[in-house]
Design a protein around this motif. Structure first.
Motif, PDB file in Angstrom:
ATOM      1  N   LEU A   1     128.128  26.081 -17.819  1.00 44.22           N
ATOM      2  CA  LEU A   1     128.077  25.429 -19.131  1.00 44.22           C
ATOM      3  C   LEU A   1     126.957  26.065 -19.939  1.00 44.22           C
ATOM      4  CD1 LEU A   1     128.874  23.066 -21.088  1.00 44.22           C
ATOM      5  CD2 LEU A   1     126.969  21.804 -20.069  1.00 44.22           C
TER       6      LEU A   1
ATOM      7  N   LYS B   1     119.293  15.834 -19.300  1.00 43.09           N
ATOM      8  CA  LYS B   1     119.858  16.689 -18.243  1.00 43.09           C
ATOM      9  C   LYS B   1     119.582  18.166 -18.503  1.00 43.09           C
ATOM     10  CE  LYS B   1     123.999  14.028 -16.805  1.00 43.09           C
ATOM     11  NZ  LYS B   1     123.943  14.149 -15.327  1.00 43.09           N
TER      12      LYS B   1
ATOM     13  N   VAL C   1     120.857  19.888 -21.067  1.00 40.90           N
ATOM     14  CA  VAL C   1     121.997  20.536 -21.727  1.00 40.90           C
ATOM     15  C   VAL C   1     121.582  21.058 -23.108  1.00 40.90           C
ATOM     16  CG1 VAL C   1     124.268  20.099 -22.762  1.00 40.90           C
ATOM     17  CG2 VAL C   1     123.697  19.113 -20.534  1.00 40.90           C
ATOM     18  N   ASN C   2     122.024  22.262 -23.454  1.00 38.31           N
ATOM     19  CA  ASN C   2     121.806  22.811 -24.792  1.00 38.31           C
ATOM     20  C   ASN C   2     122.806  22.154 -25.748  1.00 38.31           C
ATOM     21  OD1 ASN C   2     121.295  24.319 -27.079  1.00 38.31           O
ATOM     22  ND2 ASN C   2     122.174  26.222 -26.266  1.00 38.31           N
ATOM     23  N   LEU C   3     122.421  20.981 -26.235  1.00 37.57           N
ATOM     24  CA  LEU C   3     123.293  20.186 -27.099  1.00 37.57           C
ATOM     25  C   LEU C   3     122.924  20.415 -28.556  1.00 37.57           C
ATOM     26  CD1 LEU C   3     125.298  17.820 -27.704  1.00 37.57           C
ATOM     27  CD2 LEU C   3     123.366  16.269 -27.332  1.00 37.57           C
TER      28      LEU C   3
ATOM     29  N   MET D   1     132.031  18.392 -18.270  1.00 40.74           N
ATOM     30  CA  MET D   1     130.995  19.069 -17.470  1.00 40.74           C
ATOM     31  C   MET D   1     131.333  19.010 -15.982  1.00 40.74           C
ATOM     32  SD  MET D   1     127.659  17.674 -19.587  1.00 40.74           S
ATOM     33  CE  MET D   1     126.440  18.090 -18.333  1.00 40.74           C
TER      34      MET D   1
ATOM     35  N   LEU E   1     122.354  13.582 -22.370  1.00 44.51           N
ATOM     36  CA  LEU E   1     122.658  15.011 -22.167  1.00 44.51           C
ATOM     37  C   LEU E   1     121.398  15.862 -22.307  1.00 44.51           C
ATOM     38  CD1 LEU E   1     126.060  15.354 -24.091  1.00 44.51           C
ATOM     39  CD2 LEU E   1     125.715  15.204 -21.619  1.00 44.51           C
ATOM     40  N   ARG E   2     120.535  15.532 -23.292  1.00 44.26           N
ATOM     41  CA  ARG E   2     119.306  16.319 -23.489  1.00 44.26           C
ATOM     42  C   ARG E   2     118.374  16.164 -22.291  1.00 44.26           C
ATOM     43  NH1 ARG E   2     120.468  14.480 -28.870  1.00 44.26           N
ATOM     44  NH2 ARG E   2     121.149  16.269 -30.122  1.00 44.26           N
TER      45      ARG E   2
ATOM     46  N   GLY F   1     126.598  25.410 -23.375  1.00 42.88           N
ATOM     47  CA  GLY F   1     126.138  24.465 -24.377  1.00 42.88           C
ATOM     48  C   GLY F   1     127.239  23.538 -24.826  1.00 42.88           C
ATOM     49  N   ILE F   2     126.841  22.553 -25.615  1.00 38.48           N
ATOM     50  CA  ILE F   2     127.793  21.603 -26.186  1.00 38.48           C
ATOM     51  C   ILE F   2     127.568  21.559 -27.695  1.00 38.48           C
ATOM     52  CG2 ILE F   2     128.590  19.201 -26.234  1.00 38.48           C
ATOM     53  CD1 ILE F   2     127.727  18.873 -23.375  1.00 38.48           C
TER      54      ILE F   2
END
Lengths: 189, 189
Positions: free
Chosen positions: A147, A168, A170-172, A137, A165-166, A149-150
């Motif tokens: 970014l 933050k 982030v689409n994890l 990232m 990560l969630r 997603g992950i």
């Protein structure tokens, strides 16, 4: 992903130190037909994100990312873990701490292969402390790319990477989350 | 393979020490659509060999082998270059000397993943001195399996690996052979 749960229950072993051994299909021998199902599932999960590039980290992310990339029709870029002769001098770098190895290593991507207009999907085999993901990232951020997603094959839910990560935003998307490996029992969330 | 020659002429650079830089499509960024064409060509070349497994070496062989494996409907096994926690204790090992790095390293494959009945195709990105190929052949030999052939994307014909393997009677198929990189000119055989 039910197929993945079945694969883990049928084939994986648990070793000391909460290590899930998936080298019959994911980390040493590669079950390519199975990886195609993984790739299709990532495509379903990130279908609306207009991904332009998949970013991963050598070594164990490469096969997963390459097979998945076929469903997105995009190239893969893998970050390199050590300085090699053949890499461009112009790179984006980040430091990654490995809890498994107890040391920090550098990851790098040539500036040519991540552009500001890229919409990037990170794909990797495992998520534990998210140190590798944070390094990737950081590189995306330095490149001014986005970014999207992950995608993770196996998240270790008993370690803090997923939560971090969630939080933050982030689409994890993890295909399975394992909540415990205590006493060699694999417990899925 | 004409598409590969075009790709090399359009995208590759030559660096000091006869290094061909193909990191825009083969070694760092991966052109997955192109790798599918490479995979189809390997299938055409080894179609009659009843391949049961593709063997490669981390890192740069993994994507090529994984995409090609789809045309053979077989798993990939990649030899690991360093001792890692997650590898089985029971392994076949071989020592490989790297001329580029000036040192010997160990490669290893778990005994579970190469069986005596396997008919193996080795796939790798480059062939130069054939040290990696000889190491993989040594592992196949120790496992009592059969080497059906070696598929190489780019053979450096000005180094002796190709001649060495052909003299041994190996069914070596290189998609292109480069005879010279003198004065930054790429000369194909």
């Amino acid at each position: 992903m039910e197929l993945l749960k079945k694969k883990i229950l049928d084939e994986a072993g648990v070793e000391e130190g909460h290590i899930l051994k998936v080298d019959s299909f994911l980390n040493h021998q590669l079950d390519i037909a199975f990886l195609n199902e993984v790739g299709k599932e990532f495509k379903r999960l990130f279908n609306d994100n207009n991904i332009t590039k998949i970013l991963t980290l050598e070594t164990s992310g490469i096969a997963i990312a390459s097979i998945a990339a076929q469903y997105f029709n995009v190239p893969v870029v893998f970050a390199k873990k050590i300085e090699t002769k053949n890499l461009d001098k112009e790179t984006y770098d980040s430091d990654v701490y490995s809890y498994t190895k107890g040391r920090t290593y550098k990851i790098r991507v040539s500036k040519k292969y991540i552009l500001p207009e890229d919409r990037i999907l990170i794909i990797d085999d495992f998520l534990a402390n998210a140190q590798a993901a944070l390094g990737l990232m950081d590189i995306i951020n330095k490149a001014g790319a986005k970014l999207e997603g992950i995608g993770i094959v196996i998240e270790k839910g008993f370690q803090d990477g997923g939560e971090l990560l969630r939080k933050k935003g982030v689409n994890l998307q993890s295909l399975v989350i394992i909540d415990s490996l205590e006493e060699n029992n694999i417990k899925f969330r």
